[in-house]
Design an enzyme around this catalytic site. Structure first.
Site, PDB file in Angstrom:
ATOM      1  N   HIS A 145      33.039  33.979  36.783  1.00 48.45           N
ATOM      2  CA  HIS A 145      34.389  33.541  37.150  1.00 48.45           C
ATOM      3  C   HIS A 145      34.930  34.401  38.293  1.00 48.45           C
ATOM      4  O   HIS A 145      34.741  35.613  38.311  1.00 48.45           O
ATOM      5  CB  HIS A 145      35.318  33.671  35.940  1.00 48.45           C
ATOM      6  CG  HIS A 145      36.715  33.239  36.234  1.00 48.45           C
ATOM      7  ND1 HIS A 145      37.102  31.923  36.250  1.00 48.45           N
ATOM      8  CD2 HIS A 145      37.812  33.957  36.580  1.00 48.45           C
ATOM      9  CE1 HIS A 145      38.370  31.845  36.571  1.00 48.45           C
ATOM     10  NE2 HIS A 145      38.831  33.060  36.770  1.00 48.45           N
ATOM     11  N   ASP A 224      47.068  27.632  26.921  1.00 45.97           N
ATOM     12  CA  ASP A 224      47.126  28.302  28.231  1.00 45.97           C
ATOM     13  C   ASP A 224      47.688  27.357  29.291  1.00 45.97           C
ATOM     14  O   ASP A 224      48.475  27.767  30.142  1.00 45.97           O
ATOM     15  CB  ASP A 224      45.741  28.802  28.645  1.00 45.97           C
ATOM     16  CG  ASP A 224      45.767  29.302  30.089  1.00 45.97           C
ATOM     17  OD1 ASP A 224      46.456  30.296  30.345  1.00 45.97           O
ATOM     18  OD2 ASP A 224      45.147  28.663  30.955  1.00 45.97           O
ATOM     19  N   ARG A 231      54.801  29.724  33.218  1.00 45.92           N
ATOM     20  CA  ARG A 231      54.743  30.962  34.032  1.00 45.92           C
ATOM     21  C   ARG A 231      54.948  30.638  35.508  1.00 45.92           C
ATOM     22  O   ARG A 231      55.614  31.367  36.235  1.00 45.92           O
ATOM     23  CB  ARG A 231      53.387  31.651  33.834  1.00 45.92           C
ATOM     24  CG  ARG A 231      53.235  32.326  32.481  1.00 45.92           C
ATOM     25  CD  ARG A 231      51.782  32.683  32.207  1.00 45.92           C
ATOM     26  NE  ARG A 231      51.237  33.579  33.199  1.00 45.92           N
ATOM     27  CZ  ARG A 231      49.930  33.676  33.498  1.00 45.92           C
ATOM     28  NH1 ARG A 231      49.047  32.940  32.869  1.00 45.92           N
ATOM     29  NH2 ARG A 231      49.521  34.514  34.413  1.00 45.92           N
ATOM     30  N   SER A 246      44.888  34.584  30.083  1.00 49.16           N
ATOM     31  CA  SER A 246      44.780  33.206  30.542  1.00 49.16           C
ATOM     32  C   SER A 246      43.343  32.904  30.971  1.00 49.16           C
ATOM     33  O   SER A 246      42.718  31.927  30.530  1.00 49.16           O
ATOM     34  CB  SER A 246      45.754  32.996  31.703  1.00 49.16           C
ATOM     35  OG  SER A 246      45.473  31.827  32.399  1.00 49.16           O
ATOM     36  N   LYS A 250      39.992  30.802  28.507  1.00 47.35           N
ATOM     37  CA  LYS A 250      39.181  29.648  28.946  1.00 47.35           C
ATOM     38  C   LYS A 250      37.705  30.019  29.010  1.00 47.35           C
ATOM     39  O   LYS A 250      36.840  29.218  28.654  1.00 47.35           O
ATOM     40  CB  LYS A 250      39.678  29.165  30.316  1.00 47.35           C
ATOM     41  CG  LYS A 250      41.034  28.466  30.196  1.00 47.35           C
ATOM     42  CD  LYS A 250      41.657  28.168  31.534  1.00 47.35           C
ATOM     43  CE  LYS A 250      42.170  29.392  32.209  1.00 47.35           C
ATOM     44  NZ  LYS A 250      43.187  29.237  33.216  1.00 47.35           N
TER      45      LYS A 250
HETATM   46  N1  URA Z   1      43.892  31.995  36.894  1.00 50.96           N
HETATM   47  C1  URA Z   1      44.127  31.620  35.615  1.00 50.96           C
HETATM   48  O1  URA Z   1      43.395  30.828  35.040  1.00 50.96           O
HETATM   49  N2  URA Z   1      45.202  32.139  34.983  1.00 50.96           N
HETATM   50  C2  URA Z   1      46.028  33.031  35.555  1.00 50.96           C
HETATM   51  O2  URA Z   1      46.959  33.475  34.923  1.00 50.96           O
HETATM   52  C3  URA Z   1      45.780  33.401  36.882  1.00 50.96           C
HETATM   53  C4  URA Z   1      44.689  32.871  37.529  1.00 50.96           C
END
Ligand code: URA
Length: 498
Positions: A145, A224, A231, A246, A250
């Site tokens: 990621h 999320d 957010r 966050s 995932k």
């Molecule tokens: N990418 C995400 O998936 N979440 C965040 O909070 C910031 C970047």
């Protein structure tokens, strides 16, 4: 005496359970369940004190309960796992309204969260939806990621390299937003390519081809999604525990055994300094390891775009050049750094030198490019476009930016180049925006390069003359020049492996 009095009145077993009384919480949860609402119980002493101080006659409602938790985080800065889980569940089901959750988010921004709280938040969001089971696929499944950047096409290059070395890659990716690009948009440059494949087809493809990349399903960490949307509009995106939980919720829901993180730093990144990027990386590595997944991170530079292209089709073309052994050094350094950590996590390579030799060989033999072509075909894409990238669609307009003076490129602002690409139509201002896959920028000069007055700095591709003009100005202003020679910056700044 005061402590004894409070403890005697509120919770005589306080010193036995350290402020968290599991039997009482379970009892309270069961009676709440029986009564079909909140009847009481399970709070820490801090919450009890807050309740007595602020809500002496309060009703037993979800709303009151969250108010208590918000005040508790302000008062003693630590929430229990159960409180966090309750809060995320109640927010996801709509029992906690956005305005209350916004207050909670702001409290978190001011107070931060400790490791246990961040872990609990991550797990609660991971468990709010589907958690993919990859156990049927042989081998150590490794995911990768990136925290997002400009010109970052590493996933396109890295995933077939790793798969060609026998390590299965089951990856969920996102779309680009704002000045940053996304892997899903890039893959859709191939005619027919689909990233919305069924779970069954996804698993089968990872087993048979060695690599599959899908878009995140609607039910992957839905808490999320809801929290991120809030957010986004309450200026609470940039808090590090919120970002870490966050991203990791995932990644954990995607089911791989090991996770490698590319945390970007510089003006094109979320974290603008190496120190802040390292803090975020360490939190994410701790979450991954806390969840029992081998997790490593590397901090990489995003003060200028990565590689020489920004925009979807041009980035795909550059990724194919890289798989043909002709990738630019800054891009390949990041690919090899991430690849080393993926091979290390999978137990396939011992050290960086060994990993790099393996990766160079799989590129030189053409196996990595073939793997990429097989992967594109497996997801419905036109394989021919991998071997002949000139068959990908082209923009109607090409504009050129030239150097205003002799000298050396001193700065090439990544954020400005990303924004220019967006204004050409190659990026999304909002999630709903349509993008032009042919729009993009090819950089001919980067930091440290010498330039002569009138020499080409960059080419811009678009389909709308007005947009091209706006972008031209942005690109021109993104370059700064020096009379003194300077070195190109290092892209791989630090490994975090423990
Ligand atoms: N990418 C995400 O998936 N979440 C965040 O909070 C910031 C970047």
């Amino acid at each position: 005496v005061l402590v004894d009095a409070v403890v005697a009145a509120e919770d005589s077993r306080f010193f036995e359970h350290n402020g968290f009384d599991l039997p009482r919480i379970v009892k309270a949860a069961l009676s709440n369940l029986k009564a079909g609402g909140i009847t009481g119980g399970g709070s820490t002493i801090t919450q009890q004190l807050i309740k007595k101080t602020y809500f002496p006659d309060a009703q037993k409602t979800y709303s009151r309960k969250l108010s208590e938790i918000i005040l508790a985080i302000q008062a003693d800065k630590a929430l229990s796992k159960e409180e966090i889980q309750w809060m995320i569940n109640a927010f996801t089901t709509g029992e906690i309204p956005d305005y209350q959750m916004s207050a909670m988010l702001m409290a978190i921004c001011f107070q931060g969260m400790n490791h246990d709280e961040t872990l609990a938040l991550t797990f609660a969001m991971r468990d709010s939806g589907d958690v993919l089971d990859l156990s049927g696929i042989k081998g150590v499944k490794v995911d990768k990621h990136s925290t997002g950047g400009v010109g970052d096409k590493t996933s396109l290059i890295l995933t077939p390299i790793i798969a060609a070395l026998g390590v299965p890659v089951a990856k969920m990716s996102g779309r680009g937003l704002g000045h940053t690009g996304g892997t899903i948009d890039k893959l859709e440059c191939f005619e027919g390519f689909s990233t919305s494949i069924s779970e069954e087809a996804f698993l089968k493809q990872v087993s048979e081809v060695g690599v599959a990349i899908a878009g995140q399903t609607a039910n992957l960490a839905p808490a999320d999604k809801k929290l991120y949307a809030l957010r986004d509009v309450t200026a609470t995106v940039a808090e590090k525990s919120l970002i870490a939980s966050s991203i990791m919720s995932k990644k954990l829901a995607s089911g791989s055994d090991a996770i490698v993180l590319d945390v970007k730093t510089g003006n094109g990144a979320f974290m603008q300094t190496v120190e802040k990027a390292e803090e975020l990386a360490r939190i994410m590595v701790a979450i991954g390891n806390g969840a029992g997944k081998k997790t490593y991170a590397v901090i990489t530079d995003m003060s200028q775009p990565l590689g020489n292209t920004v925009g979807n089709i041009v980035e795909v073309q550059e990724a194919i050049e890289a798989l043909n052994g002709k990738g630019p050094k800054d891009l390949m350094d990041v690919v090899y750094a991430l690849g080393y950590l993926m091979l290390k996590a999978a137990g396939v390579a011992e050290d960086e030198k060994e990993a790099r030799t393996m990766m160079e060989k799989v590129i030189a033999s053409g196996k990595a490019l073939d793997k990429f072509a097989d992967f594109v075909e497996a997801q419905g894409g036109r394989k021919e476009q991998v071997y002949h990238p000139q068959l990908l669609a082209k923009a109607a307009i090409t504009e050129t930016i030239t150097a205003p003076e002799d000298g050396y490129v001193e700065a090439l602002n990544a954020m400005a180049i990303g924004t220019a690409c967006m204004s050409l139509g190659g990026g999304r201002a909002t999630k709903e925006s349509q993008i032009d896959l042919t729009a993009g920028i090819r950089l001919k000069k980067k930091i440290g390069d010498s330039v002569k007055k009138g020499e080409c700095l960059a080419e811009l591709y678009g389909n709308d003359a007005e947009k091209c003009n706006d972008a031209k100005e942005l690109v021109q202003n993104a370059f700064l020049f020096s009379k003194e020679p300077l070195d190109a910056p290092e892209t791989v700044l630090k490994y975090i492996t423990a």
